[in-house]
Design a protein around this motif. Structure first.
Motif, mmCIF file in Angstrom:
data_model
loop_
_atom_site.group_PDB
_atom_site.id
_atom_site.type_symbol
_atom_site.label_atom_id
_atom_site.label_comp_id
_atom_site.label_asym_id
_atom_site.label_seq_id
_atom_site.Cartn_x
_atom_site.Cartn_y
_atom_site.Cartn_z
ATOM 1 N N GLN A 96 -26.523 -19.992 -55.911
ATOM 2 C CA GLN A 96 -25.609 -19.397 -56.422
ATOM 3 C C GLN A 96 -24.870 -19.823 -57.929
ATOM 4 O OE1 GLN A 96 -23.093 -17.925 -52.649
ATOM 5 N NE2 GLN A 96 -24.715 -16.620 -53.508
ATOM 6 N N THR A 97 -24.773 -21.137 -57.609
ATOM 7 C CA THR A 97 -24.130 -21.572 -59.041
ATOM 8 C C THR A 97 -25.291 -21.902 -59.949
ATOM 9 O OG1 THR A 97 -24.301 -23.747 -58.087
ATOM 10 C CG2 THR A 97 -21.982 -22.685 -57.898
ATOM 11 N N SER A 98 -26.408 -22.354 -59.546
ATOM 12 C CA SER A 98 -27.750 -22.661 -60.742
ATOM 13 C C SER A 98 -28.995 -21.704 -60.218
ATOM 14 C CB SER A 98 -27.840 -23.944 -60.514
ATOM 15 O OG SER A 98 -27.769 -24.548 -59.182
ATOM 16 N N PRO A 99 -28.932 -20.413 -60.582
ATOM 17 C CA PRO A 99 -29.810 -19.470 -60.165
ATOM 18 C C PRO A 99 -31.218 -19.886 -61.062
ATOM 19 C CG PRO A 99 -28.411 -18.322 -61.919
ATOM 20 C CD PRO A 99 -28.148 -19.789 -61.468
ATOM 21 N N ASP A 100 -31.406 -20.775 -61.910
ATOM 22 C CA ASP A 100 -32.633 -21.084 -62.427
ATOM 23 C C ASP A 100 -33.223 -22.422 -61.883
ATOM 24 O OD1 ASP A 100 -32.929 -19.122 -64.671
ATOM 25 O OD2 ASP A 100 -31.258 -19.758 -65.377
ATOM 26 N N VAL A 101 -32.366 -22.968 -60.871
ATOM 27 C CA VAL A 101 -32.945 -24.083 -60.172
ATOM 28 C C VAL A 101 -33.926 -23.860 -58.911
ATOM 29 C CG1 VAL A 101 -32.367 -26.331 -59.005
ATOM 30 C CG2 VAL A 101 -31.349 -25.645 -61.378
ATOM 31 N N VAL A 102 -34.896 -24.138 -58.811
ATOM 32 C CA VAL A 102 -35.615 -23.897 -57.418
ATOM 33 C C VAL A 102 -35.033 -24.884 -56.289
ATOM 34 C CG1 VAL A 102 -38.055 -23.732 -56.461
ATOM 35 C CG2 VAL A 102 -37.625 -22.963 -58.576
ATOM 36 N N THR A 103 -35.120 -26.200 -56.805
ATOM 37 C CA THR A 103 -34.567 -27.168 -55.615
ATOM 38 C C THR A 103 -34.445 -28.336 -56.532
ATOM 39 O OG1 THR A 103 -34.883 -27.986 -53.444
ATOM 40 C CG2 THR A 103 -36.985 -27.970 -55.011
ATOM 41 N N ALA A 104 -33.638 -29.273 -55.827
ATOM 42 C CA ALA A 104 -33.554 -30.701 -56.364
ATOM 43 C C ALA A 104 -33.694 -31.613 -55.337
ATOM 44 C CB ALA A 104 -32.123 -30.677 -57.113
ATOM 45 N N ILE A 105 -34.236 -32.710 -55.878
ATOM 46 C CA ILE A 105 -34.651 -33.815 -54.815
ATOM 47 C C ILE A 105 -33.879 -35.217 -55.456
ATOM 48 C CG2 ILE A 105 -36.689 -33.001 -53.741
ATOM 49 C CD1 ILE A 105 -38.076 -35.187 -55.779
ATOM 50 N N PRO A 106 -33.429 -36.039 -54.601
ATOM 51 C CA PRO A 106 -32.846 -37.356 -55.225
ATOM 52 C C PRO A 106 -33.598 -38.268 -55.027
ATOM 53 C CG PRO A 106 -32.408 -37.172 -52.714
ATOM 54 C CD PRO A 106 -33.127 -35.856 -53.206
ATOM 55 N N SER A 107 -33.815 -39.578 -55.677
ATOM 56 C CA SER A 107 -34.703 -40.613 -55.834
ATOM 57 C C SER A 107 -34.066 -41.899 -55.911
ATOM 58 C CB SER A 107 -35.732 -40.395 -56.921
ATOM 59 O OG SER A 107 -36.330 -41.460 -57.124
ATOM 60 N N THR A 235 -37.093 -22.694 -62.442
ATOM 61 C CA THR A 235 -37.985 -21.876 -61.914
ATOM 62 C C THR A 235 -39.233 -21.703 -62.642
ATOM 63 O OG1 THR A 235 -36.423 -20.160 -63.223
ATOM 64 C CG2 THR A 235 -36.129 -20.223 -60.681
ATOM 65 N N SER A 236 -39.108 -21.948 -63.835
ATOM 66 C CA SER A 236 -40.198 -21.812 -64.650
ATOM 67 C C SER A 236 -40.144 -22.897 -65.966
ATOM 68 C CB SER A 236 -40.825 -20.497 -65.201
ATOM 69 O OG SER A 236 -39.733 -20.107 -66.243
ATOM 70 N N ALA A 237 -41.125 -23.115 -66.802
ATOM 71 C CA ALA A 237 -41.219 -24.086 -67.755
ATOM 72 C C ALA A 237 -40.016 -23.297 -68.969
ATOM 73 C CB ALA A 237 -42.462 -24.040 -68.780
ATOM 74 N N ASP A 238 -40.007 -21.997 -68.918
ATOM 75 C CA ASP A 238 -39.236 -21.308 -69.802
ATOM 76 C C ASP A 238 -37.466 -21.581 -69.483
ATOM 77 O OD1 ASP A 238 -41.171 -20.863 -71.505
ATOM 78 O OD2 ASP A 238 -41.295 -18.709 -70.687
ATOM 79 N N ALA A 239 -37.319 -21.721 -68.227
ATOM 80 C CA ALA A 239 -35.993 -21.706 -67.663
ATOM 81 C C ALA A 239 -35.445 -23.194 -67.904
ATOM 82 C CB ALA A 239 -36.152 -21.262 -66.176
ATOM 83 N N THR A 240 -36.091 -23.825 -68.333
ATOM 84 C CA THR A 240 -35.697 -25.351 -68.230
ATOM 85 C C THR A 240 -34.423 -25.509 -68.971
ATOM 86 O OG1 THR A 240 -37.029 -26.000 -69.801
ATOM 87 C CG2 THR A 240 -37.704 -26.732 -67.545
ATOM 88 N N SER A 241 -34.119 -24.813 -70.112
ATOM 89 C CA SER A 241 -32.841 -25.164 -70.766
ATOM 90 C C SER A 241 -31.776 -24.425 -70.149
ATOM 91 C CB SER A 241 -32.989 -24.702 -72.359
ATOM 92 O OG SER A 241 -33.494 -23.338 -72.445
ATOM 93 N N ALA A 242 -32.065 -23.140 -69.547
ATOM 94 C CA ALA A 242 -30.953 -22.534 -68.833
ATOM 95 C C ALA A 242 -30.472 -23.371 -67.530
ATOM 96 C CB ALA A 242 -31.597 -21.381 -68.364
ATOM 97 N N ALA A 243 -31.583 -23.889 -66.880
ATOM 98 C CA ALA A 243 -31.290 -24.791 -65.567
ATOM 99 C C ALA A 243 -30.526 -26.077 -66.154
ATOM 100 C CB ALA A 243 -32.600 -25.292 -65.044
#
Lengths: 412, 231
Positions: A96-107, A235-243
């Motif tokens: 909802q807050t970050s539509p260009d993100v598929v998922t995130a993982i910690p490390s 979501t894609s390589a092009d969406a990285t800056s939006a993400a």
């Protein structure tokens, strides 16, 4: 005089002195094939580097905590802070807050000593969550990855890279076996497929992955429940800056920071790394092309030299042609076509030779990256070689065209 | 057909001025066979270059077939040479790498005249009796045959005048006779022919003989046309 007629004259003229024509053509041939080959090698290197970076995931963002500051204001190293938490990861992964993100993982992790039976191996330990394989582009060769239940329960399970499997188990099946990680027992439930990246410093195949909760509980004792890095899949390589923008906003809000320049985290995108790498290889390609271009110019000077000789030799013929009605432009065209034909044919043969060498050379010299020859570069090389014929033929042809008929006829 | 009025030509080499022609006036009507004679240095080569539009006079007026040639550009002169003048040179001046018929075609190529080019070239070769040698290179032909190819090349554009500069200078007497008979026949068909020579017996084929000395005309007389050479 038509172009066709001019072409016939040119071929006729070139055939009348075969050795000389072929040697002149050789100059252009070598130049063009060098350009094709060296630019191909440059492109090949660029493609190889890009593939390597892309195998990490080109739509990947990495969030690091900023430098920790001790009480006296002493700055510590990059990524030493402990400002990122598991809740940050969950917030980033919220669509909802970050539509260009598929998922995130910690490390979170470090180096770890692994033992099995009488074998032991030092590898890179990563504690993370169940989405690790998709975000980091890992495939499983056998077994399975841990699930969210394992993360919640802090199960003592591990997935190992192929390098670890080879060194600990030397051919035996690791699935279901219990290994010791820093003297804690973990059951191996999966083995990654090789990613094929280069060996040495940052070997992506030499890893052991466990649930982040298990790493905190059993392996990274005393360092708290902090997240060292967050990997964000866009979501894609092009969406990285939006993400990138969205992740920044989410974290600024969560950390109550209003001035982005004071952010307690940093975001590095794989695209940035890719761009800077492409820039480097682009300069390399340009440099190789320029070196090869010099040989092309030398070939062009060879053409000019031979055309000057030809014009002198054929002074009488030029006189005859002028006497029977050839205009300046007819003579100009005749010699221009001749020099362009010479360089164009040399260029065409050079392209073929360049292609051949691009096939053969990586087989002979295995250290070379496989040359990648782009179609535009072939057309460009051909166009440039014809252009060289035009440029270097202009002076001799003009000299021929300006000859005065009576003087040319009297020439012996 | 050809009118020269007060033609003068001065060559400048460095600071030395050489006067090659000093005021030549000459009228050549259509269909005439005229020989221009004179010892070397008399200015006959210079005159031939001017009549052939290979060079421009320093002063005077030259009208060829209605065109005032004295004030034309290089490209216009090329056009005049192509359409109005057929050259026959002492040293044949064929292009060595081209076959006989291709040599004959060449003026048509520069004329941009592609209609039945090959046929017209073959017809010209036939008129000099060399049709069976059409595919031969100049080096495969005898001197007389080469000169006949040159005549065919001169004729192919159907020019106003045929300009022959010592056409027999490199030929034996038998071939010379052949060439002169050929020129005489062409004249009898109505061709205007200007012949430059220093040999009296060759000049004997012409109806009119103009003699030059030191850049001026010293005599201009008509004569009966010879049919055989006296050597």
């Amino acid at each position: 005089m038509s172009i066709l007629e001019g072409l016939r004259l040119a071929v006729n003229g070139l055939l009348s002195n075969r050795l000389r024509s072929s040697l002149t053509m050789l100059g252009i041939l070598i130049g063009v094939s060098a350009v094709i080959l060296l630019v191909g090698v440059g492109n090949g290197a660029s493609v190889a580097v890009q593939q390597q970076i892309q195998s990490l995931g080109s739509n990947l963002l990495t969030v690091f905590p900023s430098n920790a500051r001790s009480a006296g204001g002493v700055q510590q190293g990059f990524g030493t802070g402990s400002t990122l938490t598991l809740d940050d990861v969950k917030a980033i992964a919220n669509r909802q807050t970050s539509p260009d993100v598929v998922t995130a993982i910690p490390s979170a992790g470090g180096r770890a000593q692994l033992t099995y039976s009488n074998q032991n191996w030092n590898s890179s330990l990563t504690g993370t969550t169940q989405d690790f394989p998709t975000v980091r582009n890992y495939q499983l060769a056998s077994g399975q990855f841990f699930n969210s239940g394992d993360v919640d329960a802090a199960s003592k399970v591990a997935v190992i890279g192929p390098t670890v499997a080879t060194n600990l188990f030397s051919g035996a099946d690791p699935i279901g076996q219990v290994i010791k990680i820093n003297r804690q027992s973990f059951r191996v439930i999966g083995v990654f497929a090789p990613k094929g990246s280069s060996g040495g410093f940052n070997n992506q195949d030499d890893i052991v992955v466990v649930p982040i909760t298990s790493a905190w509980n059993y392996l990274l004792g005393g360092r708290g429940r902090n997240v060292q890095q967050i990997y964000v899949e866009a979501t894609s390589a092009d969406a990285t800056s939006a993400a990138n923008t969205e992740v920044t906003q989410v974290l600024l809000d969560r950390h109550h920071i209003s001035d982005p320049t004071l952010a307690d985290f940093q975001i590095l995108s794989q695209q940035d790394v890719l761009n800077s790498a492409s820039q480097t290889t682009g300069v390399l390609t340009l440099m190789l092309g320029a070196i090869a271009g010099i040989s092309l110019i030398v070939g062009g000077i060879g053409i000019m030299n031979i055309m000057l000789v030809t014009v002198t030799e054929r002074t009488r013929e030029i006189g005859i042609r002028k006497a029977i009605g050839a205009r300046r432009q007819d003579i100009l065209l005749q010699f221009l076509i001749e020099s362009m034909f010479l360089s164009g044919l040399g260029g065409a043969l050079g392209i073929l030779v360049g292609f051949g060498l691009a096939r053969v050379l990586p087989v002979v010299v295995s250290a070379l990256p496989t040359p990648v020859i782009s179609t535009p570069s072939v057309f460009l090389a051909f166009g440039i070689s014809v252009g060289i014929g035009l440029f270097f033929g202009l002076y001799p042809a003009n000299r021929a065209a300006r000859l005065r008929p009576i003087e040319a006829l009297r020439y012996e | 057909m050809i009118t020269l009025e007060g033609i003068a030509k001065v060559y400048r080499t460095g600071e030395v001025e050489v006067v090659a022609l000093r005021g030549i006036s000459l009228h050549i009507p259509e269909g005439e066979f005229i020989a221009i004679m004179g010892p070397s240095g008399s200015g006959k080569s210079t005159l031939m270059n001017l009549i052939g539009c290979l060079d421009q006079p320093s002063s005077g007026r030259y009208v060829l077939d209605g065109y005032d040639v004295s004030a034309l550009t290089d490209d216009q002169l090329a056009w005049i040479r192509n359409r109005k003048i057929g050259f026959v040179f002492q040293s044949y001046n064929l292009i060595p790498r081209a076959s006989a018929v291709h040599n004959v075609e060449m003026p048509l190529i520069y004329a941009g005249d592609n209609q039945q080019r090959r046929e017209r070239a073959m017809a010209a070769l036939e008129s000099v009796g060399l049709i069976q040698r059409a595919g031969h290179l100049p080096s495969e032909l005898s001197g007389g045959q080469q000169q006949r190819v040159a005549v065919a090349r001169a004729l192919v554009t159907d020019p106003a005048i045929l300009l022959a500069d010592e056409p027999t200078g490199n030929l034996d007497s038998e071939s010379s006779l052949e060439i002169m008979k050929l020129l005489r026949d062409l004249n009898q068909q109505g061709r205007t022919i200007v012949l430059i020579t220093h040999e009296t017996d060759i000049a004997g084929f012409a109806q009119r003989v103009v003699r030059l000395r030191d850049g001026v005309i010293v005599s201009d007389e008509r004569q009966s046309v010879a049919t055989e050479m006296v050597r």
